[in-house]
Design an enzyme around this catalytic site. Structure first.
Site, PDB file in Angstrom:
ATOM      1  N   SER A   1       0.839  -1.196   0.000  1.00  0.00           N
ATOM      2  CA  SER A   1       0.000   0.000   0.000  1.00  0.00           C
ATOM      3  C   SER A   1       0.873   1.244   0.000  1.00  0.00           C
ATOM      4  CB  SER A   1      -0.856  -0.024   1.266  1.00  0.00           C
ATOM      5  OG  SER A   1      -1.417   1.236   1.502  1.00  0.00           O
TER       6      SER A   1
ATOM      7  N   LYS B   1       2.153  -3.781   6.662  1.00  0.00           N
ATOM      8  CA  LYS B   1       2.558  -3.772   5.241  1.00  0.00           C
ATOM      9  C   LYS B   1       4.074  -3.614   5.127  1.00  0.00           C
ATOM     10  CE  LYS B   1      -1.483  -4.304   3.449  1.00  0.00           C
ATOM     11  NZ  LYS B   1      -1.832  -5.636   2.970  1.00  0.00           N
TER      12      LYS B   1
ATOM     13  N   TYR C   1      -1.614  -0.902  11.050  1.00  0.00           N
ATOM     14  CA  TYR C   1      -1.921  -1.429   9.711  1.00  0.00           C
ATOM     15  C   TYR C   1      -0.740  -1.174   8.774  1.00  0.00           C
ATOM     16  CZ  TYR C   1      -3.632  -1.534   4.920  1.00  0.00           C
ATOM     17  OH  TYR C   1      -3.752  -1.786   3.579  1.00  0.00           O
TER      18      TYR C   1
HETATM   19  P1  NAD Z   1     -11.047  -6.675   1.456  1.00  0.00           P
HETATM   20  O1  NAD Z   1     -11.211  -6.650   2.932  1.00  0.00           O
HETATM   21  O2  NAD Z   1     -12.215  -6.361   0.603  1.00  0.00           O
HETATM   22  O3  NAD Z   1     -10.422  -8.067   0.989  1.00  0.00           O
HETATM   23  C1  NAD Z   1      -9.580  -8.830   1.812  1.00  0.00           C
HETATM   24  C2  NAD Z   1     -10.102 -10.263   1.781  1.00  0.00           C
HETATM   25  O4  NAD Z   1      -9.259 -11.097   2.582  1.00  0.00           O
HETATM   26  C3  NAD Z   1     -11.515 -10.383   2.352  1.00  0.00           C
HETATM   27  O5  NAD Z   1     -12.292 -11.150   1.457  1.00  0.00           O
HETATM   28  C4  NAD Z   1     -11.316 -11.113   3.690  1.00  0.00           C
HETATM   29  O6  NAD Z   1     -12.430 -11.907   4.029  1.00  0.00           O
HETATM   30  C5  NAD Z   1     -10.063 -11.935   3.411  1.00  0.00           C
HETATM   31  N1  NAD Z   1      -9.253 -12.264   4.584  1.00  0.00           N
HETATM   32  C6  NAD Z   1      -8.783 -11.426   5.543  1.00  0.00           C
HETATM   33  N2  NAD Z   1      -8.031 -12.101   6.433  1.00  0.00           N
HETATM   34  C7  NAD Z   1      -8.014 -13.398   6.029  1.00  0.00           C
HETATM   35  C8  NAD Z   1      -7.405 -14.579   6.534  1.00  0.00           C
HETATM   36  N3  NAD Z   1      -6.666 -14.570   7.659  1.00  0.00           N
HETATM   37  N4  NAD Z   1      -7.598 -15.754   5.876  1.00  0.00           N
HETATM   38  C9  NAD Z   1      -8.348 -15.788   4.736  1.00  0.00           C
HETATM   39  N5  NAD Z   1      -8.950 -14.699   4.220  1.00  0.00           N
HETATM   40  C10 NAD Z   1      -8.785 -13.517   4.844  1.00  0.00           C
HETATM   41  O7  NAD Z   1      -9.836  -5.661   1.114  1.00  0.00           O
HETATM   42  P2  NAD Z   1      -9.366  -5.083  -0.282  1.00  0.00           P
HETATM   43  O8  NAD Z   1      -9.729  -3.647  -0.320  1.00  0.00           O
HETATM   44  O9  NAD Z   1      -9.780  -5.978  -1.374  1.00  0.00           O
HETATM   45  O10 NAD Z   1      -7.797  -5.162  -0.059  1.00  0.00           O
HETATM   46  C11 NAD Z   1      -7.039  -6.295  -0.456  1.00  0.00           C
HETATM   47  C12 NAD Z   1      -5.612  -6.114   0.010  1.00  0.00           C
HETATM   48  O11 NAD Z   1      -5.104  -4.883  -0.503  1.00  0.00           O
HETATM   49  C13 NAD Z   1      -5.447  -6.026   1.534  1.00  0.00           C
HETATM   50  O12 NAD Z   1      -4.266  -6.694   1.886  1.00  0.00           O
HETATM   51  C14 NAD Z   1      -5.322  -4.527   1.781  1.00  0.00           C
HETATM   52  O13 NAD Z   1      -4.576  -4.266   2.943  1.00  0.00           O
HETATM   53  C15 NAD Z   1      -4.590  -4.072   0.532  1.00  0.00           C
HETATM   54  N6  NAD Z   1      -4.830  -2.667   0.212  1.00  0.00           N
HETATM   55  C16 NAD Z   1      -6.112  -2.207   0.068  1.00  0.00           C
HETATM   56  C17 NAD Z   1      -6.325  -0.869  -0.218  1.00  0.00           C
HETATM   57  C18 NAD Z   1      -7.722  -0.312  -0.335  1.00  0.00           C
HETATM   58  O14 NAD Z   1      -7.892   0.913  -0.250  1.00  0.00           O
HETATM   59  N7  NAD Z   1      -8.745  -1.116  -0.557  1.00  0.00           N
HETATM   60  C19 NAD Z   1      -5.240   0.005  -0.374  1.00  0.00           C
HETATM   61  C20 NAD Z   1      -3.944  -0.510  -0.259  1.00  0.00           C
HETATM   62  C21 NAD Z   1      -3.763  -1.861   0.043  1.00  0.00           C
END
Ligand code: NAD
Ligand code: UDP
Length: 345
Positions: A124, A152, A148
């Protein structure tokens, strides 16, 4: 040969599943549905007309994960699974360290055991903390503002240590800027539980009347109109970036970080006015105090991804707003009414 997608039912994961299936990859999804619904995956199948295996368990369960590698010929992993709410990470840091870091270590252990060493990791722009200058390039200083962000940053460092110890790994650290938008069908999109933390789902929930007004966090930043500036990127462009990263890492070894952003920044007020124009819906808002820990401006220098991955974002802010709005208006309750589906898995 299949690509394992952890967290594939989530916002970015579900769009990446579509991108991979449309590019004719076989995929396998692991998700514990802690922040998502199985319905998202059913809709991925409907959009693409393709089916795939879904495993419902927590990545912390090493034995279950081994089963996935025994039952499938996994070639590479795209690792989205993780918790992502900044405020919550301050309140329950140990859960964040356990869920995000420990599960990544377990994933890498299992990958090593099965000699699968191609990994795309969801990092991120938060790893840049409050950036010293914009646009931000990958070699800017890295620091974390909250637990958080620290997960990362620590995972990036763990993966660098892993590569140092065994240079047959091939790892892409994808640093996303601000993903918004949704698939153009309006069938999949961002589905936050409770009140959204991020701006776009907040705006769309105000637009459908679920929330009364948007609170704009500060209007005294040194920006075009005093409100915070971010690099919003369409989730479908972001998903495509994963495809390009995957193709890159499968042909070589190494570890590289890539910014995935558009390179353009927009203020909160610019976002609101674009959304209003596209949707025809007025967004009532009120200026409130700055949110602690927010930077004034953050936008990417995405040139490394363009140079090395052959990837560049294509969709502009108007398309992002149109697609977010289509998703929200077609699904005013998100996937909520289909929660019962979970019981079927
Ligand atoms: P999200 O919460 O929609 O998706 C994450 C998925 O992982 C969910 O379906 C959740 O149920 C699953 N999950 C979480 N912990 C788990 C575990 N221990 N075992 C199995 N499944 C698990 O989030 P997103 O927005 O799709 O983000 C995806 C990734 O990208 C994350 O790692 C997040 O930190 C990173 N990210 C997101 C953003 C954003 O703004 N959305 C920005 C930068 C980075
Ligand atoms: N923001 C806002 N009101 C909200 C949520 C966010 O004014 O309810 C602002 C926030 O201060 C930042 C921008 O919108 O300038 C993007 O915030 P978001 O939380 O979506 O992303 P991040 O801060 O993680 O970049």
């Amino acid at each position: 040969m299949a690509i394992l997608i952890t967290g594939g039912a989530g916002f970015i994961g579900s769009h990446t599943c579509v991108a991979l299936l449309e590019a004719d990859y076989d995929i396998v999804v692991v998700d514990n549905f802690s922040n998502s619904e199985p319905e998202a995956l059913r809709r991925v199948m409907e959009i693409t007309g393709k089916s795939f295996k879904v495993y419902a368990f927590d990545l912390l369960n090493e034995k279950d994960l081994e089963t996935v590698f025994i039952e499938n010929h996994i070639e590479a992993v795209i690792h989205f699974a993780g918790l992502k709410a900044v405020g919550e990470s301050v309140a329950i840091p140990l859960s964040y360290y356990q869920n995000n870091i420990t599960s990544t270590v377990i994933l890498c252990e299992v990958m090593k055991k099965f000699n699968v060493k191609n990994l795309v990791f969801s990092s991120s722009a938060t790893v840049y903390g409050i950036p010293e200058q914009n646009p931000i390039s990958e070699d800017a200083n890295l620091w974390a503002m909250n637990p958080y962000g620290r997960t990362k940053l620590m995972i990036e460092e763990i993966l660098r240590d892993l590569y140092q110890s065994d240079q047959s790994w091939s790892i892409a650290l994808l640093r996303y800027f601000n993903p918004i938008g949704a698939h153009e069908s309006g069938m999949i999109g961002e589905n936050p539980q409770g009140t959204p933390n991020n701006i776009m789902p907040y705006v769309t929930q105000v637009a459908i009347g679920k929330l009364r007004e948007l609170k704009v966090f500060g209007n005294n930043y040194p920006t075009i109109d005093g409100t915070g500036v971010r690099d919003y990127i369409h989730v479908v462009d972001l998903a495509h970036g994963h495809l390009m990263a995957l193709e890159k890492i499968c042909g070589q070894t190494g570890i590289e970080a890539y910014n995935l952003g558009t390179g353009k920044g927009y203020s909160v007020l610019e976002l609101i006015s674009t959304f209003e124009k596209i949707s025809g819906v007025k967004i009532p808002y009120r200026i409130v105090e700055r949110r602690p820990g927010d930077s004034a401006v953050s936008f990417a220098d995405p040139s490394k991804a363009e140079r090395e991955l052959g990837w560049a974002a294509k969709k502009g802010l108007a398309e992002m707003c149109a697609d977010s709005w289509r998703w929200q208006s077609k699904n005013p309750k998100g996937y909520e009414e289909l929660k019962g589906m979970k019981a079927l898995l």
